[in-house]
Motif scaffolding. Structure first.
Motif, mmCIF file in Angstrom:
data_model
loop_
_atom_site.group_PDB
_atom_site.id
_atom_site.type_symbol
_atom_site.label_atom_id
_atom_site.label_comp_id
_atom_site.label_asym_id
_atom_site.label_seq_id
_atom_site.Cartn_x
_atom_site.Cartn_y
_atom_site.Cartn_z
ATOM 1 N N MET A 1 0.848 -1.194 0.000
ATOM 2 C CA MET A 1 0.000 0.000 0.000
ATOM 3 C C MET A 1 0.883 1.242 0.000
ATOM 4 O O MET A 1 1.475 1.583 1.024
ATOM 5 N N LYS A 2 0.961 1.927 -1.127
ATOM 6 C CA LYS A 2 1.885 3.056 -1.215
ATOM 7 C C LYS A 2 1.404 4.270 -0.422
ATOM 8 O O LYS A 2 2.179 5.184 -0.132
ATOM 9 N N GLU A 3 0.119 4.288 -0.052
ATOM 10 C CA GLU A 3 -0.406 5.423 0.712
ATOM 11 C C GLU A 3 -0.054 5.362 2.189
ATOM 12 O O GLU A 3 -0.224 6.373 2.908
ATOM 13 N N LEU A 4 0.426 4.237 2.682
ATOM 14 C CA LEU A 4 0.686 4.082 4.113
ATOM 15 C C LEU A 4 1.721 5.095 4.596
ATOM 16 O O LEU A 4 2.832 5.166 4.079
ATOM 17 N N GLY A 5 1.333 5.890 5.592
ATOM 18 C CA GLY A 5 2.244 6.870 6.174
ATOM 19 C C GLY A 5 2.338 8.173 5.408
ATOM 20 O O GLY A 5 3.151 9.030 5.755
ATOM 21 N N ARG A 6 1.498 8.341 4.391
ATOM 22 C CA ARG A 6 1.578 9.539 3.557
ATOM 23 C C ARG A 6 0.239 10.283 3.536
ATOM 24 O O ARG A 6 -0.801 9.738 3.880
ATOM 25 N N ILE A 7 0.298 11.537 3.085
ATOM 26 C CA ILE A 7 -0.915 12.308 2.828
ATOM 27 C C ILE A 7 -1.341 12.024 1.392
ATOM 28 O O ILE A 7 -0.556 12.192 0.458
ATOM 29 N N SER A 8 -2.584 11.587 1.217
ATOM 30 C CA SER A 8 -3.079 11.237 -0.114
ATOM 31 C C SER A 8 -4.467 11.832 -0.312
ATOM 32 O O SER A 8 -5.231 12.023 0.646
ATOM 33 N N THR A 9 -4.788 12.119 -1.565
ATOM 34 C CA THR A 9 -6.134 12.563 -1.929
ATOM 35 C C THR A 9 -6.845 11.390 -2.594
ATOM 36 O O THR A 9 -6.456 10.949 -3.685
ATOM 37 N N LEU A 10 -7.877 10.866 -1.926
ATOM 38 C CA LEU A 10 -8.523 9.626 -2.362
ATOM 39 C C LEU A 10 -10.018 9.850 -2.578
ATOM 40 O O LEU A 10 -10.665 10.587 -1.821
ATOM 41 N N PRO A 11 -10.591 9.192 -3.603
ATOM 42 C CA PRO A 11 -12.034 9.329 -3.869
ATOM 43 C C PRO A 11 -12.866 8.428 -2.960
ATOM 44 O O PRO A 11 -12.429 7.355 -2.539
ATOM 45 N N ILE A 12 -14.078 8.881 -2.688
ATOM 46 C CA ILE A 12 -15.014 8.095 -1.882
ATOM 47 C C ILE A 12 -15.702 7.076 -2.783
ATOM 48 O O ILE A 12 -16.315 7.426 -3.791
ATOM 49 N N SER B 1 -22.440 2.609 7.730
ATOM 50 C CA SER B 1 -22.708 3.220 9.036
ATOM 51 C C SER B 1 -21.418 3.570 9.777
ATOM 52 O O SER B 1 -21.424 4.383 10.708
ATOM 53 N N ASN B 2 -20.298 2.951 9.384
ATOM 54 C CA ASN B 2 -19.012 3.213 10.037
ATOM 55 C C ASN B 2 -18.288 4.425 9.463
ATOM 56 O O ASN B 2 -17.363 4.944 10.084
ATOM 57 N N GLY B 3 -18.685 4.831 8.252
ATOM 58 C CA GLY B 3 -18.005 5.958 7.616
ATOM 59 C C GLY B 3 -17.976 5.794 6.122
ATOM 60 O O GLY B 3 -18.863 5.166 5.524
ATOM 61 N N ALA B 4 -16.928 6.346 5.491
ATOM 62 C CA ALA B 4 -16.792 6.295 4.037
ATOM 63 C C ALA B 4 -15.589 5.438 3.678
ATOM 64 O O ALA B 4 -14.533 5.529 4.309
ATOM 65 N N TYR B 5 -15.755 4.608 2.650
ATOM 66 C CA TYR B 5 -14.643 3.804 2.157
ATOM 67 C C TYR B 5 -14.016 4.509 0.958
ATOM 68 O O TYR B 5 -14.703 4.849 -0.015
ATOM 69 N N LEU B 6 -12.699 4.717 1.062
ATOM 70 C CA LEU B 6 -11.960 5.426 0.028
ATOM 71 C C LEU B 6 -11.192 4.440 -0.844
ATOM 72 O O LEU B 6 -10.740 3.392 -0.383
ATOM 73 N N VAL C 1 -6.353 12.728 3.086
ATOM 74 C CA VAL C 1 -6.283 11.951 4.317
ATOM 75 C C VAL C 1 -4.859 11.449 4.557
ATOM 76 O O VAL C 1 -4.017 11.417 3.659
ATOM 77 N N PHE C 2 -4.629 11.057 5.812
ATOM 78 C CA PHE C 2 -3.412 10.351 6.195
ATOM 79 C C PHE C 2 -3.806 8.907 6.480
ATOM 80 O O PHE C 2 -4.771 8.650 7.202
ATOM 81 N N ARG D 1 -5.328 -2.421 11.561
ATOM 82 C CA ARG D 1 -6.081 -2.350 10.306
ATOM 83 C C ARG D 1 -5.830 -0.995 9.662
ATOM 84 O O ARG D 1 -5.800 0.027 10.358
ATOM 85 N N PRO D 2 -5.667 -0.936 8.327
ATOM 86 C CA PRO D 2 -5.485 0.355 7.664
ATOM 87 C C PRO D 2 -6.695 1.257 7.907
ATOM 88 O O PRO D 2 -7.846 0.808 7.867
ATOM 89 N N VAL D 3 -6.440 2.515 8.179
ATOM 90 C CA VAL D 3 -7.512 3.471 8.410
ATOM 91 C C VAL D 3 -7.059 4.829 7.906
ATOM 92 O O VAL D 3 -5.865 5.156 7.927
ATOM 93 N N ALA D 4 -8.009 5.609 7.422
ATOM 94 C CA ALA D 4 -7.724 6.966 6.946
ATOM 95 C C ALA D 4 -8.276 7.973 7.947
ATOM 96 O O ALA D 4 -9.343 7.769 8.533
ATOM 97 N N ILE D 5 -7.529 9.051 8.161
ATOM 98 C CA ILE D 5 -7.986 10.134 9.034
ATOM 99 C C ILE D 5 -7.608 11.454 8.377
ATOM 100 O O ILE D 5 -6.732 11.502 7.501
#
Length: 276
Positions: free
Chosen positions: A1-12, A17-22, A49-50, A58-62
């Motif tokens: 996963m190249k996004e791990l640990g980085r700031i990325s702009t991702l589409p929804i 009910s838990n949130g949005a999956y990017l 997101v980061f 588990r991978p998560v975006a914030i």
């Protein structure tokens, strides 16, 4: 996963009910929890997101941003030390774990340390590494003596203050040349005094052109650079001079004489001021 640990702009991709999956670049998805949504988003919208791993790995975006991204250094506070390692405050809900095997020296709770954010490829999660020497470069050919640099104060030793420059170079400001408070974690401006054979840089806090002044004059000039005016003069008591500058009245008079002749200060009836 190249996004791990980085700031990325991702589409929804979708909402639950838990949130949005990017959508990630590898075709997988990562959850942006409900608490990071404003309620106006729709499918196809992009979110900056980061991406890291939660308490269950588990991978998560914030949408929060840590003090350092992957492959970057930052000075971090120690929140907790265990027999397995230390937990560092890097500005996110989940602390950054520094395994004991990745500590450059023993870590003490409540102190600050220089830590690089790295990917542990065995577990595919982010960890901290405080063995900063492993990431330092020794080729200082791109620097010149007298050059102004920006640096991060990351440690205080018996010799002085260690400074991180451009994420990969180590500098030192000697303690006996520091005349104002410096804190670990502070970003400072300094000047390259000498390029050493071991690949490290000796630094000073004043421009190299001022080296011609002896230590007392240099100290007064450093204080005046910050405060612009000092209420001290040849009629001041020795006690007042010692409290303010830590020097004798005789030394003070000699020092301001040198600065006055060099047209660096003005001597007034009620004190001295720097010449801009």
């Amino acid at each position: 996963m190249k996004e791990l640990g980085r700031i990325s702009t991702l589409p929804i991709n979708r909402f639950t009910s838990n949130g949005a999956y990017l959508q990630l670049s590898d075709g997988e998805e990562v959850l942006l929890p409900q608490g990071y949504l404003n309620g106006d988003e729709k499918e196809g919208d992009e979110k900056e997101v980061f991406v890291y791993t939660d308490s269950e790995d588990r991978p998560v975006a914030i949408t929060d941003r840590p003090v350092a991204l992957v492959d970057e250094f930052a000075v971090m506070d120690v929140k907790e030390v265990t027999q397995f390692g230390a937990f560092m405050d890097w500005g996110l809900p989940k602390d950054l774990f520094v395994p004991k095997s990745e500590m450059g020296k023993p870590i003490t709770e409540g102190q600050k340390y220089l830590v690089m954010v790295c990917v542990d490829y065995k577990t595919n999660r982010l960890i901290g590494v405080s063995k900063y020497q492993d990431f330092m470069l020794s080729d200082t050919g791109g620097f010149e003596e007298g050059q102004e640099i920006k640096g991060l104060v990351f440690d205080k030793t018996d010799l002085g203050y260690k400074i991180l420059i451009d994420q990969h170079y180590e500098g030192l400001v000697y303690g006996n040349e520091v005349f104002k408070p410096i804190m670990v974690g502070e970003e400072i401006t300094a000047y390259i005094k000498k390029k050493r054979d071991d690949g490290k840089l000796d630094l000073q806090l004043t421009p190299i052109g001022r080296q011609k002044y002896e230590e007392g004059a240099e100290k007064i000039l450093a204080v005046l650079t910050e405060k612009k005016f000092l209420p001290l003069h040849d009629k001041s008591s020795p006690e007042d001079i010692k409290i303010s500058l830590g020097m004798s009245k005789k030394h003070f008079k000699q020092s301001i004489g040198q600065l006055y002749k060099s047209k660096k200060i003005r001597i007034l009836n009620d004190g001295i001021e720097i010449v801009d």
